[in-house]
Design a protein around this motif. Structure first.
Motif, short mmCIF file in Angstrom:
data_model
loop_
_atom_site.label_atom_id
_atom_site.label_comp_id
_atom_site.label_asym_id
_atom_site.label_seq_id
_atom_site.Cartn_x
_atom_site.Cartn_y
_atom_site.Cartn_z
N UNK A 181 32.42 12.62 76.65
CA UNK A 181 31.10 12.99 76.13
C UNK A 181 31.23 13.59 74.74
N UNK A 182 30.21 13.43 73.93
CA UNK A 182 30.20 13.93 72.55
C UNK A 182 28.94 14.77 72.34
N UNK A 183 29.12 16.06 72.11
CA UNK A 183 27.98 16.97 71.99
C UNK A 183 27.35 16.96 70.60
N UNK A 184 28.00 16.29 69.65
CA UNK A 184 27.50 16.31 68.27
C UNK A 184 26.90 14.98 67.83
N UNK A 185 26.42 14.19 68.77
CA UNK A 185 25.72 12.95 68.43
C UNK A 185 24.32 13.29 67.92
N UNK A 186 23.72 12.35 67.19
CA UNK A 186 22.37 12.62 66.67
C UNK A 186 21.61 11.30 66.46
N UNK A 187 20.31 11.43 66.53
CA UNK A 187 19.40 10.34 66.15
C UNK A 187 18.49 10.86 65.06
N UNK A 188 18.08 9.97 64.18
CA UNK A 188 17.34 10.40 62.98
C UNK A 188 16.02 9.65 62.88
N UNK B 170 5.46 2.96 58.96
CA UNK B 170 6.78 2.35 58.99
C UNK B 170 7.79 3.47 59.09
N UNK B 171 8.65 3.42 60.09
CA UNK B 171 9.56 4.52 60.42
C UNK B 171 11.01 4.08 60.25
N UNK B 172 11.78 4.89 59.55
CA UNK B 172 13.22 4.65 59.47
C UNK B 172 13.90 5.40 60.60
N UNK B 173 14.74 4.69 61.36
CA UNK B 173 15.45 5.30 62.48
C UNK B 173 16.94 5.09 62.30
N UNK B 174 17.73 5.96 62.92
CA UNK B 174 19.18 5.84 62.87
C UNK B 174 19.78 6.62 64.03
N UNK B 175 21.01 6.25 64.37
CA UNK B 175 21.77 6.99 65.37
C UNK B 175 23.21 7.07 64.91
N UNK B 176 23.80 8.24 65.02
CA UNK B 176 25.20 8.45 64.65
C UNK B 176 25.98 8.86 65.90
N UNK B 177 26.96 8.02 66.24
CA UNK B 177 27.78 8.26 67.42
C UNK B 177 29.18 8.66 66.99
N UNK B 178 29.60 9.92 67.25
CA UNK B 178 30.93 10.40 66.85
C UNK B 178 31.98 9.89 67.84
N UNK B 179 32.48 8.68 67.61
CA UNK B 179 33.41 8.05 68.55
C UNK B 179 34.73 8.81 68.67
N UNK B 180 35.34 9.06 67.50
CA UNK B 180 36.68 9.66 67.45
C UNK B 180 37.62 8.90 68.40
#
Length: 254
Positions: free
Chosen positions: A52-59, A98-108
Motif C-alpha cells: 500500500x502507498x499512503x502518499x498517492x494522490x488524484x488531482x 471542462x475538467x483536468x484530472x490526474x492521478x499520481x501513483x508512487x510505485x517505487x
C-alpha cells in the motif's frame, strides 16, 4: 451522469487506468466528480506485487486529493482498484465545465529492469452542461389582443425565479417579476397603438432567470398578436368636400 476512462501503459503489459463519473446538481451549478485509479496487466505472463502507498494522490483542476493506494499482488490479464476519491466541482456560469484530472501513483518498484518512482496519468474531460437560463415558450400564437397568452418558463431548478418583459414595436414593459413557473398574461389592447396600419404584429418576450438575486441568464421567445375586430376601425361611408367652393360646377359647365 457523465463518465469516461483513460488507460496509460507503464511498461510491457503493465498499465494504469483512471475512470471518472460526475453527477450534476442544477441548484448549485456543481458536479460531484468521482475518480478511480486501477492497476492492470494485459499479458497473461505478467505479475505485480506492491504494498500500500499512503502518499498517492488524484488531482482535480490542480487541486490534489490524497489517498492511500491499496496493496496489489496478482498475475495474469486482470486489474485491481488502487483507490477512489471525490470532489465537488464548480461549473462555469453558463453551466459548462471542462475538467483536468490526474492521478499520481508512487510505485517505487522495478519493472523489467526499470525503476519507477511514481507514475502519473492525466486527462481533460467534459462534464455534462448544467441547464441554467430558462427557455420560455408561449401559447397560443397568434393571440388576440385582450386575450390570455400563456408563458411557460421550463425552469431547470425549483429554486429559480423569473422576470418577464415584452417589446412590441415602440412599446415595452415588465410583465411580471419573481415568477416561479408559468404565467397567464392578458395581452394589453394598447399594443394596437404600435401597429396603427396593420391588423397583426410580432413582438419579443424576454425571460430573465434568477437564482436568488443572481442573474443566471436571459432567453427570448417571439409572439404574434391579432387585433380584434372590435378594435379595427371600419369605414362606413366617404364624404368628399370641395376645398374650393363651386369649383366642380364650373368644371362641369364646359
Amino acid at each position: 451522469m457523465a463518465s469516461g476512462t483513460k488507460t496509460q501503459v507503464i511498461k510491457g503489459g503493465h498499465y494504469l487506468r483512471i475512470s471518472w463519473e460526475s453527477v450534476s446538481d442544477t441548484n448549485t451549478n456543481t458536479s460531484l466528480v468521482t475518480l478511480r485509479l486501477y492497476y492492470g496487466l494485459s499479458y497473461s505472463t505478467s505479475s505485480i506485487a506492491i504494498g500500500s502507498r499512503s502518499d498517492a494522490k488524484m488531482t482535480y483542476d490542480g487541486v490534489d486529493v490524497g489517498f492511500t493506494a491499496n496493496a496489489i499482488n496478482f498475475s495474469g490479464i486482470t486489474e485491481r482498484l488502487l483507490g477512489t476519491t471525490q470532489r465537488t466541482i464548480n461549473h462555469n456560469t453558463d453551466g459548462s465545465k471542462t475538467l483536468s484530472i490526474a492521478a499520481t501513483y508512487p510505485m517505487r518498484a522495478t519493472l523489467d529492469g526499470t525503476y519507477f518512482a511514481s507514475v502519473t496519468i492525466s486527462d481533460s474531460v467534459v462534464l455534462d452542461t448544467i441547464p441554467r437560463a430558462s427557455q420560455p415558450t408561449v401559447s397560443p400564437t397568434p393571440v388576440e389582443l385582450g386575450s390570455i397568452l400563456t408563458i411557460q418558463t421550463h425552469r431547470a431548478s425549483s429554486s429559480f425565479t423569473h422576470k418577464l418583459e415584452y417589446t412590441f414595436g415602440n412599446q415595452s414593459g415588465v410583465i411580471v417579476e419573481n415568477l416561479p413557473t408559468d404565467y397567464d398574461w392578458t395581452v394589453p389592447l394598447t399594443l394596437a397603438n404600435a401597429i396603427p396600419n396593420a391588423t397583426s404584429g410580432s413582438g419579443i418576450i424576454t425571460c430573465k432567470t434568477y437564482s436568488g438575486a443572481t442573474l443566471i441568464g436571459t432567453k427570448t421567445v417571439a409572439f404574434t398578436v391579432n387585433v380584434p375586430e372590435s378594435v379595427v376601425p371600419v369605414i362606413d361611408s366617404v364624404n368628399i368636400t370641395e376645398s374650393v367652393a363651386g369649383f366642380a360646377a364650373k368644371v362641369l359647365a364646359f
